[in-house]
Design a protein around this motif. Structure first.
Motif, mmCIF file in Angstrom:
data_model
loop_
_atom_site.group_PDB
_atom_site.id
_atom_site.type_symbol
_atom_site.label_atom_id
_atom_site.label_comp_id
_atom_site.label_asym_id
_atom_site.label_seq_id
_atom_site.Cartn_x
_atom_site.Cartn_y
_atom_site.Cartn_z
ATOM 1 N N ALA A 1 0.829 -1.206 0.000
ATOM 2 C CA ALA A 1 0.000 0.000 0.000
ATOM 3 C C ALA A 1 0.861 1.253 0.000
ATOM 4 C CB ALA A 1 -0.929 -0.002 1.223
ATOM 5 N N ALA A 2 0.231 2.366 -0.383
ATOM 6 C CA ALA A 2 0.963 3.634 -0.490
ATOM 7 C C ALA A 2 1.547 4.045 0.851
ATOM 8 C CB ALA A 2 0.035 4.724 -1.025
ATOM 9 N N GLU A 3 0.832 3.789 1.943
ATOM 10 C CA GLU A 3 1.340 4.148 3.266
ATOM 11 C C GLU A 3 2.640 3.416 3.566
ATOM 12 O OE1 GLU A 3 0.600 6.157 5.588
ATOM 13 O OE2 GLU A 3 -1.334 6.995 5.042
ATOM 14 N N GLY A 4 2.683 2.144 3.226
ATOM 15 C CA GLY A 4 3.893 1.368 3.466
ATOM 16 C C GLY A 4 5.069 1.847 2.638
ATOM 17 N N ARG A 5 4.837 2.118 1.355
ATOM 18 C CA ARG A 5 5.951 2.611 0.519
ATOM 19 C C ARG A 5 6.394 3.995 0.964
ATOM 20 N NH1 ARG A 5 3.971 2.884 -4.942
ATOM 21 N NH2 ARG A 5 1.880 2.335 -4.241
ATOM 22 N N LYS A 6 5.432 4.806 1.424
ATOM 23 C CA LYS A 6 5.811 6.128 1.960
ATOM 24 C C LYS A 6 6.758 5.976 3.156
ATOM 25 C CE LYS A 6 3.218 8.160 4.968
ATOM 26 N NZ LYS A 6 4.104 8.474 6.084
ATOM 27 N N ASP A 7 6.410 5.079 4.069
ATOM 28 C CA ASP A 7 7.275 4.845 5.226
ATOM 29 C C ASP A 7 8.649 4.351 4.788
ATOM 30 O OD1 ASP A 7 5.166 5.594 6.812
ATOM 31 O OD2 ASP A 7 4.537 3.535 7.259
ATOM 32 N N PRO B 1 12.956 4.009 -8.756
ATOM 33 C CA PRO B 1 11.762 3.910 -7.884
ATOM 34 C C PRO B 1 11.292 5.261 -7.352
ATOM 35 C CG PRO B 1 13.691 2.942 -6.834
ATOM 36 C CD PRO B 1 14.061 3.183 -8.253
ATOM 37 N N ILE B 2 12.238 6.215 -7.198
ATOM 38 C CA ILE B 2 11.832 7.554 -6.747
ATOM 39 C C ILE B 2 10.972 8.220 -7.808
ATOM 40 C CG2 ILE B 2 12.711 9.879 -6.274
ATOM 41 C CD1 ILE B 2 15.041 8.577 -4.816
ATOM 42 N N SER B 3 11.345 8.047 -9.080
ATOM 43 C CA SER B 3 10.564 8.658 -10.152
ATOM 44 C C SER B 3 9.140 8.111 -10.179
ATOM 45 C CB SER B 3 11.243 8.402 -11.504
ATOM 46 O OG SER B 3 11.218 7.011 -11.818
ATOM 47 N N MET B 4 8.984 6.840 -9.861
ATOM 48 C CA MET B 4 7.643 6.264 -9.812
ATOM 49 C C MET B 4 6.877 6.791 -8.595
ATOM 50 S SD MET B 4 8.573 2.330 -10.887
ATOM 51 C CE MET B 4 6.853 1.855 -10.977
ATOM 52 N N GLY B 5 7.583 6.991 -7.501
ATOM 53 C CA GLY B 5 6.940 7.544 -6.323
ATOM 54 C C GLY B 5 6.481 8.971 -6.524
ATOM 55 N N LEU B 6 7.205 9.743 -7.340
ATOM 56 C CA LEU B 6 6.816 11.133 -7.592
ATOM 57 C C LEU B 6 5.512 11.235 -8.387
ATOM 58 C CD1 LEU B 6 10.291 12.689 -8.467
ATOM 59 C CD2 LEU B 6 8.946 13.084 -6.401
ATOM 60 N N GLN B 7 5.083 10.134 -9.022
ATOM 61 C CA GLN B 7 3.844 10.155 -9.801
ATOM 62 C C GLN B 7 2.665 9.553 -9.042
ATOM 63 O OE1 GLN B 7 4.646 9.006 -14.134
ATOM 64 N NE2 GLN B 7 6.344 8.056 -13.060
ATOM 65 N N ASP B 8 2.880 9.136 -7.829
ATOM 66 C CA ASP B 8 1.831 8.446 -7.095
ATOM 67 C C ASP B 8 0.655 9.387 -6.794
ATOM 68 O OD1 ASP B 8 1.764 5.615 -5.517
ATOM 69 O OD2 ASP B 8 0.584 7.139 -4.453
ATOM 70 N N PHE C 1 -1.009 9.399 -4.077
ATOM 71 C CA PHE C 1 -0.975 9.713 -2.650
ATOM 72 C C PHE C 1 -0.017 10.886 -2.414
ATOM 73 C CE2 PHE C 1 0.231 8.171 1.786
ATOM 74 C CZ PHE C 1 -0.890 8.741 2.358
ATOM 75 N N VAL C 2 -0.523 11.962 -1.820
ATOM 76 C CA VAL C 2 0.280 13.181 -1.659
ATOM 77 C C VAL C 2 1.484 12.920 -0.769
ATOM 78 C CG1 VAL C 2 0.250 15.554 -0.821
ATOM 79 C CG2 VAL C 2 -1.761 14.607 -1.985
ATOM 80 N N ASP C 3 1.270 12.239 0.342
ATOM 81 C CA ASP C 3 2.385 11.983 1.267
ATOM 82 C C ASP C 3 3.447 11.122 0.613
ATOM 83 O OD1 ASP C 3 1.164 13.481 3.179
ATOM 84 O OD2 ASP C 3 0.245 11.784 4.229
ATOM 85 N N ARG D 1 4.281 11.220 -2.582
ATOM 86 C CA ARG D 1 5.072 12.096 -3.447
ATOM 87 C C ARG D 1 6.050 12.930 -2.623
ATOM 88 N NH1 ARG D 1 -0.105 12.985 -5.702
ATOM 89 N NH2 ARG D 1 -0.162 15.149 -4.972
ATOM 90 N N LYS D 2 5.594 13.405 -1.465
ATOM 91 C CA LYS D 2 6.487 14.195 -0.608
ATOM 92 C C LYS D 2 7.653 13.350 -0.113
ATOM 93 C CE LYS D 2 2.977 17.449 1.103
ATOM 94 N NZ LYS D 2 2.259 17.928 2.309
ATOM 95 N N SER D 3 7.382 12.112 0.270
ATOM 96 C CA SER D 3 8.453 11.243 0.759
ATOM 97 C C SER D 3 9.444 10.920 -0.349
ATOM 98 C CB SER D 3 7.849 9.951 1.329
ATOM 99 O OG SER D 3 6.972 10.229 2.379
ATOM 100 N N ALA D 4 8.931 10.651 -1.534
ATOM 101 C CA ALA D 4 9.831 10.365 -2.659
ATOM 102 C C ALA D 4 10.678 11.587 -2.992
ATOM 103 C CB ALA D 4 9.012 9.928 -3.871
ATOM 104 N N GLU D 5 10.076 12.753 -2.946
ATOM 105 C CA GLU D 5 10.838 13.974 -3.225
ATOM 106 C C GLU D 5 11.910 14.200 -2.159
ATOM 107 O OE1 GLU D 5 10.096 18.777 -3.950
ATOM 108 O OE2 GLU D 5 8.404 17.409 -3.619
ATOM 109 N N ALA D 6 11.564 13.952 -0.904
ATOM 110 C CA ALA D 6 12.559 14.102 0.162
ATOM 111 C C ALA D 6 13.713 13.140 -0.041
ATOM 112 C CB ALA D 6 11.896 13.861 1.523
ATOM 113 N N CYS D 7 13.411 11.931 -0.494
ATOM 114 C CA CYS D 7 14.472 10.946 -0.756
ATOM 115 C C CYS D 7 15.356 11.412 -1.904
ATOM 116 C CB CYS D 7 13.836 9.590 -1.064
ATOM 117 S SG CYS D 7 15.024 8.251 -1.197
#
Length: 2005
Positions: free
Chosen positions: A986-992, A1016-1023, A1025-1027, A1029-1035
């Motif tokens: 789930a998105a919450e788990g990948r965010k963590d 994987p960060i590029s894929m997270g930036l398109q998610d 789920f707002v949180d 995208r923020k986590s992927a950007e921080a990474c």
């Protein structure tokens, strides 16, 4: 054919009995052989031949011929094998015969005899066997006893204690322990050890050790401690064998037989209780003083008597008897007033329960309710005794929970919460210790009780109920709780499930491991059914872990036949010995002559001779010569051992001369250094002596050097191992301390590569830290410090079981020795070649192989379908790792990881979290090799991030944190990257997971492998789920920070489409933001010679923490790189200095204060979330460099941050003020830490900050002070004097920017601290503040009371400080101080009085006057000042009579009290004038002081009459004061001091503390005062005033005092009036603009006040006027109206509910008599008043329903059909006849009697008048007829004319006072009322006679005599000769006319006309009736309309006082 052959042939024809009795031994022998052959051929155990053989063996085994005897035993063995249990009938005689004849025979005979005994046991003839053994052990010959003991040992070992009862064996053992033969004693010890394996160590120790000698006990205790319990039988009895055969047959048919594990039955638990004999205690108890002592009046005699019973009942088992009388006595003693007697009684009950068990059932049931009720005790000694006793009663089976349900229910409803919670806790314990079938029977009864307790108001009770429910779930599963759980809300359901999870995670025992090991041991011990050898064999010194020895002891016991050859054992042990000991280290014996002979060529003859000399000088010369010879030897190896042996003998280690001894040790050192191969034998020879010399200060240097030399020669491992054995039992603490100190030096010299670390740590913990000598412990702690330098923080894992005090000292030592690593080069080299491999991992610490503990059972349970077994398996695994000190080897963990992988998909989420935690623990324990052996389990663990529960995801992240510390992020990327793109997660788990990766990227450095994260960060930036995208950007930003933009962009080449666009947007933003930084950085970077890239400099400029990670890390040796890093850091500093230190753009201080409105405590600084909250604010408001310094874990950087803040104080004070709360919160965290340097710096900073704030004239807010002061108060008791001094100065300095009284409050709170030093400092600060600010600073606090309590503390310092503070207060107060210290004990008063006397003498010496003199002088000056102003006040009083300066009208006050002023004290009246006419707050305060003085003086002398005079003016005083409340508070809100507010409230408090004054306050005044106080309590602006919180507290206390002491009737009426709607009532509230302050909060306060009054209504009922209260309730109902009442009832309106509750309480207390109190309620109105319906409803609800006296609508009522209705009717008739008998109420009585005849037509009322006169009967008949005519004419009750009075002769009944006497009664007499009632009559008795009794006078204000203001009666009595016409006019006409006439009379008495009603004037006063108090008690018994009519009859009038405002 020979003669023998013929004889044998002929004998075969004889009978078996004759053959066995033949005189030729060969015939007998042949017969035995034939019998054995026949028995071997018998297959059926029921063969008749076996019955023929049975009786023959008794004589056969007693044959005198040894060979015949042996053959007889063989035949008997064959017979027993063929027979069944029927043969047991012959067992006793045969066993006795064997004991008599075979136990002293040959070894084979003994062996066969023992086999026979075991066969008898197998045939279940155990009793016969034990009977024979009891005879055998009493044999005189020891060689006959030993085989018997061995036989019992073998029987127990093979069959177990289930077959062979241990009780009889244990009775034999004490005699064997004292046997003179050593072999017998050895066998007895072995048998005891075997019993330990079966019944446990404790049982054996308790039953046998007391019967042994001390020496034997010591020997056996060591053996017993090594025994592993849990043995299993290896042999089955015959019935079990048959059953097993049947099961095998069935299994072969069904092909589903049981497994091997299931086939082996476990051992049966033996209860120690069953092993002991019962003891009779009733007989000795009867002879003792118990029966007389329990009745004694002295508590000590009662206690001693019960103690005697306790002592007698302390035996293991008590004989049954009649204990009923003892139980009844104990029940009484449990409730004894003396706690010691009660505790002793409870302990006696516990002993009886333990000793009697089920025989104590009846006594337990009798005592249980008392014990449960006694749980309310809070004393720990009683709590412990009750807990032990209750558990003993349940454990012993005295009571079953199913039988005591009612007792538990009663305890669960006890009014004391402690009883409820303790009872439920006990129930939970009982459930946990009960078996499943028992608990299944309980849940239907107990679960409802527990569910009800979940709603209890006490949290302890709720928690106990949760635990009990969890116990149910643990024992029988969740199924029984499914339905009850449906009724719970989600919060409680979740809590219960969590508790069930916690309960089920209790530490599991290692039973499976033990049972498996035991099974292995049993299997190896008994092979092919073989027989164990000897009981003495268990006493072998070298024994394996299992309880069964593998090598018998050669020193004891007889040697059985058939033993193996001696050489066999040696051959099998030879390889093992060779592997373990390649070198023989044990030196053999060698005489001095041999040594001299071999060394004769080396020395001169006189050298050895001089070594033997008694002259020390000759010995010194000889040893010097020997040393010189050794130095000259070139080849020393061949003589080294001989020289060492010589030196150990001459001069030896006992040499007395120090010089000789030193030389000898130096010679040993020389030999060890010069010998190329110094053997370990030499070390062993010297080591004991050298260790002794280490403890001698004169030889210590040489001895420690010698030990170091030994380590160089043979290695430290061997030396240390030997030292551990020598020093372990050494008794000299100096030797231990110096030896440990040398070990620390050795670690420094040789490192840890060749040191047995595990043995070293164990030795230090057991011997070093366990020593009672402080030097030994200190040396051990230093050794741990040195060890930490090599092994690091993992050392702490081995020290978890160390005491906390020692742990603290070890931690301090560890801080001094930071971890350096194990790889540092040793200072000394080791010459030995074979020194062994390092004994640990890379850090040197040992790792344990746990593969043996990972049993098949454990792994099987981990996959069990039962979640409890899976949980237990995980707990067992965690326990194994913990036991290994979290240091394990990877060996054998493959299957473990597979099992754990399966558990990651467990359906039970709690088990999933446990598995994740276990994986983290395994990784920590296994180290970096975990990756190779983990079978890719990391990928499965990451899948758990897809769980929707946050706690599961947090568990995964926590596990990853443990793994990344070992593997680093680059090795984990193959598992992490797929998880980041896994769609199933789930998105919450990948965010963590993205957030976790971002945190760890910076720690990893710029390793190129990390760039794989870009995709994987590029894929997270398109998610979506707002949180996410923020986590992927921080990474991604973290990657850019480490690598710079360009490398990350290159890594994104494979990304296309929208993913690339998302990356590009981040790249562009980073480029634009860093453009300016690039130009600045390039200008400061050298152009040549530097290898650091631009990107590295830029990254370091953004984050200095990354310096050294890029090229600088790779080129650490380059000087140019270091220069680049330094320049980058300088550039960063320059850039930061150009920015503002504080960012206050978004600072909202008021908002922060609102969000954090709660009161801070010092413990808050240690809360987990506190540092995080502070970090957020610091990042928000502080510059970046300052942020990093303040948030750094390094205290040095924190100090640097404080320096920056300190420098900013002079110039940026205003900015600091804006974020002062943030700084204080950060400081509070520093206060909570233990770093003294940082703490001192914070205090210094606060000093400068306070000075800066003083310059700005800034005052702390309440919020800021609440953060800082608790920390300062707690740290004022720091253990360092310097810190205490600075904190003390700082607190006193803070008084300059924060009000001293508020600081005083924090000091008072500090008196509750647990730190004794803190309390001392707070006492000293309080003393200082009293001395500086005066005693007024104490205020309403109880500081002096708390300080007075310290005067009897144990600590002398706090006693001294508290007495000094009290002495300071005494100087100011004088003797008045006793009023401030509260209730104190005699000891406290004595100590304080002595101190005060000394203080008074000192003041007198210094000429300071008397204690309290200055205060008294001030009071006198105040009085003089008042006298001076009296004249002017009198003149101004006339001028200001129309109004005063504060707007309050004086005329209305002076008018009604004019006469009072003339009679009141002059000082009192003048004080009131001062208060009224004051033009300043100081004048108001002066007047209030004088009033307080007068009040105190009058209250202190109640007999003087002054209090009565003041009571006349009480209403005037309160009227004046409540006006001043408004004035002073308004001035306080305007910014004035709150001093006058405090004095006003204090004066009101003193007034209402005196009940007489409080009762004198009028109702209208009370209304105004209560309204004003409630409105001010709700005014939020009060908190903004000076000391606002104290003012609110004072008003709260004042309100409580008003409700307690004011006239309760007035209080009820005022509060009910305040509940009326605003629109209809004229509420005199305080105005704010044009809106009246009247909201829901105000109504809530009024309701709370009414609740307080209603709660105590039962005890104060006689103090209230029920008529007036019911009138107020009626007016409230009528004002609302029925429609509004229905509307409010639907909305659950609190005021309406409160009024209904009050009415319900009144009806409940008065019953039907409440109807008589409705004289002020117009009950004849149409429609009827609402209150009547509510009274009827309450009467019905309370079960006192009856036909009402007023209802005209209940014509259809049914006739009474039961006894209660009949009794009610009789009661009604009694009241009616009583009314008819009175002239004033005869009309009402006749009307009511008429209504009764209508409602109850079947009742013959004349049957109740049998004893009445004929005239009275005729009067009744005529009256009823008249009422019928009136009803026919349509007249209502109100229009009925007054009836003619009844005749003088009323009903003639037997009573104490007749009706005539009632009419002519004097004052104070009542009429026919029940006790405590004012109206209800007694019911008619069964003899139809009414009972009249005198009424008890009440203290209500309902019946005042009606008099005029002149004191004369308004109207004459009926018997008077006055205006009878006037009286008749009043009595004539309708009832309405009577009422109108009453109102006219009342109006005439007061000069006022108008109807009687309750009206409040616009200014808040209330018009009401008041009576003169002269005749108050005479009319208290009257009530209702009768009382009013009686007043008219006696000529009373009604006086009204209308206060004009």
């Amino acid at each position: 054919m020979s003669e023998d052959e013929k004889l044998l042939k002929e004998a075969k024809k004889m009978a078996w009995e004759d053959r066995l009795a033949h005189k030729n031994w060969k015939v007998r022998n042949d017969a035995n052989i034939d019998i054995a052959a026949v028995c071997d051929g018998i297959m059926d155990p029921k063969d008749p031949r076996l019955r023929e053989f049975g009786p023959l063996f008794k004589k056969a085994v007693a044959d005198s011929n040894a060979p015949c005897q042996e053959k007889a035993l063989d035949a008997l063995i064959a017979y027993l094998r063929a027979a069944d249990t029927d043969a047991g009938r012959y067992g006793k005689e045969i066993c006795d015969s064997i004991v008599a004849k075979c136990m002293t025979g040959r070894p084979k005979t003994l062996e066969k005899s023992q086999a026979v005994f075991l066969l008898w046991v197998e045939l279940e003839a155990t009793d016969a066997f034990l009977d024979a053994m009891e005879k055998a052990v009493k044999a005189k010959l020891a060689k006959a006893v030993v085989p018997a003991v061995d036989a019992m040992y073998q029987a127990v070992s093979q069959f177990g204690t289930k077959v062979v009862p241990p009780k009889r064996i244990m009775k034999m053992l004490p005699e064997l322990f004292d046997h003179p033969d050593a072999n017998v004693r050895a066998c007895a010890k072995g048998l005891t050890i075997e019993l330990c394996r079966w019944i446990g160590k404790d049982a054996v120790k308790n039953l046998l050790f007391d019967k042994m000698r001390d020496t034997m006990k010591k020997e056996l205790e060591i053996e017993v401690d090594n025994v592993v319990p849990g043995a299993k039988p290896t042999r089955k009895i015959r019935s079990e064998q048959a059953l097993e055969c049947e099961e095998t047959a069935v299994a072969s048919v069904t092909t589903a037989g049981p497994s091997d594990d299931a086939a082996a039955p476990g051992s049966t638990d033996i209860d120690e209780y069953d092993l002991v004999d019962p003891v009779d205690i009733l007989t000795p108890l009867g002879k003792s003083s118990f029966w007389d002592g329990v009745k004694a009046t002295k508590w000590s005699e009662r206690r001693d008597a019960v103690a005697e019973l306790t002592k007698l009942a302390s035996v293991k088992k008590i004989a049954n008897g009649d204990f009923s009388e003892i139980s009844r006595i104990l029940k009484k003693l449990v409730t004894d007033v003396n706690i010691a007697v009660a505790v002793e009684a409870v302990q006696a009950i516990g002993n009886l329960a333990n000793g009697l068990r089920k025989d104590f059932t009846s006594g337990s049931k009798l005592l249980l309710p008392v014990l449960l009720d006694k749980l309310k005790e809070k004393k720990q000694v009683m709590v412990d005794a009750l807990t032990t006793t209750l558990n003993a009663m349940h454990k012993g089976g005295c009571i079953a929970l199913l039988d005591v349900i009612e007792d538990v229910k009663l305890a669960a409803k006890n009014k004391v919460p402690l009883v409820r919670s303790s009872c439920l806790t006990w129930v939970a314990t009982c459930i946990e210790t009960s078996n499943k079938p028992t608990v299944l029977k309980l849940h239907k009864e107990y679960v409802p009780i527990l569910m009800e307790c979940l709603n209890d108001s006490s949290p302890e009770v709720r928690d106990a109920a949760f635990l009990a429910l969890a116990a149910f779930a643990k024992v029988v599963g969740m199924k029984v709780l499914e339905r009850p759980l449906e009724k719970l809300d989600e919060v409680r359901k979740k809590k219960l499930i969590e508790i069930i999870g916690v309960e089920s995670t209790a530490p599991a025992t290692a039973a499976p491991v033990f049972s498996r090991a035991q099974a292995d041991a049993n299997g190896s011990a008994v092979e092919n059914g073989g027989v164990k050898r000897s009981a003495a064999s268990l006493l072998s010194g070298k024994r394996a872990v299992s309880a069964i020895p593998k090598k018998s002891n050669t020193g004891g016991g007889s040697k059985p036949a058939g033993s193996s050859k001696p050489g066999a054992g040696k051959k099998s042990e030879a390889p093992k010995a060779q592997a373990e000991a390649p070198e023989d280290v044990e030196p053999g014996e060698m005489s001095l002559e041999d040594i001299e002979t071999r060394l004769g060529a080396l020395f001169e003859p006189d050298v050895i001779a001089n070594l033997k000399s008694a002259n020390w000088k000759e010995r010194l010369e000889a040893i010097t010569s020997l040393k010189g010879t050794v130095e000259e030897l070139k080849t020393l190896d061949q003589y080294a051992e001989l020289l060492i042996r010589l030196l150990c003998i001459l001069p030896g280690w006992n040499e007395k001369n120090i010089q000789v001894q030193q030389k000898a040790i130096e010679a040993v050192i020389l030999i060890a250094q010069n010998a190329t191969r110094f053997s370990k034998k030499c070390v062993v020879l010297c080591l004991t002596g050298v260790v002794e010399k280490v403890g001698d200060i004169k030889t210590r240097i040489q001895a420690t050097k010698c030990l170091t030399t030994f380590c160089e020669a043979v290695g430290p491992k061997f030396v240390l191992e030997r030292l551990f054995k020598i020093m372990k039992d050494h008794k000299n603490p100096k030797v231990l301390a110096e030896g440990l100190s040398w070990m620390a030096t050795a670690l420094d010299d040789f490192g840890i590569g060749h040191v047995p670390l595990k043995d070293l740590i164990s030795f230090c913990k057991d011997t070093g830290l366990g020593s009672s000598a402080a030097p030994v412990r200190t040396a051990t702690i230093k050794l741990f410090g040195v060890l930490h330098k090599f092994v690091g923080p993992d050392l702490k894992g081995f020290l978890t079981d160390v005491k906390p005090q020692l742990q603290t000292m070890i931690d301090a030592e560890i801080e001094k020795n930071p971890y350096e690593g194990p790889a540092s080069a040793p200072k000394r080299a080791i010459r030995a070649v074979d020194v062994g491999a390092p004994s640990g991992g890379t850090d040197g610490l040992p790792r344990e192989d746990i593969s043996g503990k990972l049993t098949a059972t454990l792994l099987k349970n981990m996959s069990s379908p039962d979640w409890k077994l899976r949980q237990e398996a995980l707990e067992s695994l965690n326990g194994i790792i913990e036991e290994a000190n979290k240091r394990i080897q990877p060996t054998g963990t493959g299957e473990l990881f597979m099992s754990l992988k399966a558990r990651l998909n467990d359906s039970n989420k709690n088990l999933v979290m446990m598995t994740l935690a276990t994986l983290g623990l395994i990784a920590t324990a296994m180290g970096q090799v975990v990756e190779k052996h983990s079978k890719g389990i990391l990928a499965d663990a990451l899948k758990c991030l897809g769980d929707n529960k946050k706690v599961v995801r947090e568990a995964v992240i926590k596990m990853l944190d443990s793994w990344v510390l070992l593997l680093q992020l680059d090795k984990m990327l193959p598992y992490v990257i797929p998880a980041l793109v896994e769609a199933k997660i789930a998105a919450e788990g990948r965010k963590d997971l993205f957030e976790w990766v971002a945190r760890n990227v910076a720690k990893q450095g710029d390793q190129p492998v990390l760039l794989q994260l870009v995709k994987p960060i590029s894929m997270g930036l398109q998610d979506k789920f707002v949180d996410m995208r923020k986590s992927a950007e921080a990474c991604l930003l973290e990657l850019i920070r480490v690598f710079d933009v360009e490398p990350v962009m290159k890594a994104s080449k494979g990304v296309q489409g929208s993913a690339l666009a998302a990356l590009q947007a981040v790249f562009d933003h980073q480029r634009s933001s860093s453009a300016s930084e690039d130009s600045f950085t390039m200008s400061t970077t050298p152009k040549a010679g530097s290898k650091a890239s631009t990107s590295e400099v830029r990254a370091s400029s953004r984050n200095p923490s990354t310096i050294g990670r890029g090229a600088a890390a790779r080129q650490s040796g380059s000087k140019n790189t270091k220069t680049s890093a330094v320049l980058a850091a300088e550039a960063y500093d320059s850039q930061m200095q150009g920015q503002a230190l504080f960012n206050l753009k978004d600072s909202h201080k008021a908002e922060r204060e609102r969000l954090n409105s709660r009161k801070y405590k010092f413990d808050d600084a240690a809360r987990r979330e506190q540092p995080h909250d502070i970090e957020v604010d610091i990042v928000k408001f502080f510059r970046e460099d300052l942020q990093k310094k303040l948030l750094s874990p390094d205290f040095k950087k924190q100090i640097d941050g404080l320096d920056l803040l300190q420098k900013a104080i002079p110039n940026q004070t205003k900015e600091i003020i804006e974020i002062l709360d943030v700084i204080f919160r950060w400081s509070s965290i520093r206060f909570a830490e233990s770093n003294t340097t940082c703490l001192l710096k914070v205090i210094d900073f606060l000093f400068d900050l306070v000075e800066g704030l003083k310059g700005e004239a800034y005052m702390f807010s309440e919020f800021e002070a609440s953060i800082l002061f608790p920390c300062l108060v707690e740290k004022s008791g720091h253990n360092i004097e310097k810190v205490r001094e600075k904190v003390r100065e700082l607190i006193r300095l803070l008084c300059s920017i924060y009000p001293a009284p508020k600081v005083f409050g924090f000091m008072t709170d500090g008196l509750k601290s647990k730190n004794n030093r803190t309390r001392i400092e707070c006492v000293e600060n309080i003393e200082f503040m009293i001395e500086q600010c005066g005693i007024e600073i104490v205020g309403l606090t109880k500081a002096l009371q708390s300080i007075a309590a310290f005067t009897v503390e144990r600590d002398g310092d706090i006693r001294k400080a508290s007495l000094a503070a009290l002495a300071t207060a005494y100087k100011i107060l004088g003797e008045d101080i006793w009023r401030f210290v509260g209730k104190i004990s005699g000891a406290q008063k004595g100590v304080m009085d002595e101190k005060f006397k000394w203080t008074a003498r000192e003041m007198e010496k210094r000429g300071e006057g008397k204690p309290g003199g200055a205060r008294a002088e001030e009071a006198r000056a105040l009085e003089a000042r008042a006298d001076e102003g009296r004249a002017s006040v009198k003149r101004s009083a006339v001028d200001t009579s129309s109004g005063s300066s504060n707007g309050h009208s004086e005329a209305g006050i002076e008018g009604p009290h004019g006469s009072l002023r003339q009679s009141s004290p002059l000082d009192w009246n003048e004080a009131l004038d001062i208060i009224n006419n004051a033009t300043s707050s100081e004048q108001v305060v002066d007047g209030l002081k004088l009033v307080c003085h007068e009040l105190a003086k009058a209250a202190g002398d109640p007999d003087s009459g002054a209090l009565d005079e003041l009571a006349n003016d009480a209403d005037l005083l309160v009227t004046t004061l409540f006006v001043k409340v408004t004035t002073t508070f308004n001035l306080g809100l305007a910014g004035a001091s709150s001093r006058s507010c405090k004095y006003v409230l204090n004066t009101l408090m003193q007034t209402f503390q005196v009940k007489k004054l409080a009762r004198a306050v009028k109702e209208g005044t009370l209304h105004s005062l209560i309204t004003e106080l409630l409105v001010w309590l709700l005014d939020e602006r009060v908190l903004l005033m000076d000391d606002g919180s104290q003012l609110l507290k004072a008003m709260n206390v004042l309100m409580l005092k008003i409700l307690e002491n004011a006239d309760r009737t007035s209080a009820f009426i005022v509060l009910i009036y305040l509940l009326r709607p605003v629109g209809s009532s004229k509420f005199a509230g305080r105005q704010q603009g044009t809106t009246v302050v009247r909201n829901q909060k105000f109504l809530d306060l009024v309701v709370k006040c009414l609740i307080k009054l209603t709660k105590v209504l039962g005890s104060t009922l006689l103090e209230v006027d029920l008529d007036r209260i019911l009138q107020s309730i009626h007016e409230y109902f009528e004002e609302l109206g029925m429609a509004e009442i229905r509307k409010r009832a639907g909305a659950d309106d609190k005021p309406l509910r409160m009024v209904k509750t009050l009415l319900h309480e009144l009806v409940k207390l008065r019953g039907t008599a409440i109807k008589g109190h409705l004289s002020l309620v117009p009950i004849d109105l149409e429609p009827q008043p609402i209150i009547l319906a509510y009274i009827d409803l309450n009467l019905q609800t309370l079960g006192t329903v009856g036909q009402t006296q007023w209802s005209a609508a209940n014509n259809g009522g049914s006739s009474p059909s039961n006894h209660s209705a009949e009794a009610q009717l009789k009661q009604e008739l009694a009241a009616v006849f009583k009314k008819i008998g009175d002239k004033q109420t005869c009309t009402i009585g006749l009307y009511e009697l008429y209504r009764i005849t209508q409602l109850y037509p079947q009742v013959d009322i004349f049957s109740q008048l049998q004893n009445a006169s004929e005239a009275f009967r005729t009067y009744i008949s005529d009256g009823i007829a008249q009422m019928e005519r009136n009803a026919a004419a349509g007249r209502t009750f109100g229009s009925i004319p007054v009836a003619t009075p009844p005749p003088v002769t009323s009903p003639s009944v037997s009573h104490t006072k007749s009706a005539a006497s009632f009419q002519n009664r004097g004052r104070g007499q009542g009429f026919g009322v029940e006790s405590g009632s004012s109206h209800t009559l007694h019911a008619y008795e069964d003899n139809n006679r009414s009972a009249y009794t005198e009424a008890k006078p009440t203290e209500s204000t309902e019946a005042f005599p009606l008099k005029s203001s002149a004191g004369h009666n308004v109207m004459p009595t009926a018997q008077g000769s006055g205006d009878s016409k006037y009286h008749n006019q009043a009595m004539g006409g309708t009832l309405d006319a009577i009422r109108e006439r009453m109102k006219s009379i009342q109006a005439g008495a007061t000069g006022t006309t108008g109807p009687h009603s309750t009206n409040f004037s616009t200014n808040g006063t209330k018009s009401h009736s008041r009576s003169s108090s002269t005749d108050m008690g005479e009319d208290r018994a009257l009530s209702g309309l009768q009382a009013r009519m009686e007043r008219l009859k006696t000529g009373g009038g009604l006086e009204y006082e209308i206060a004009q405002r």
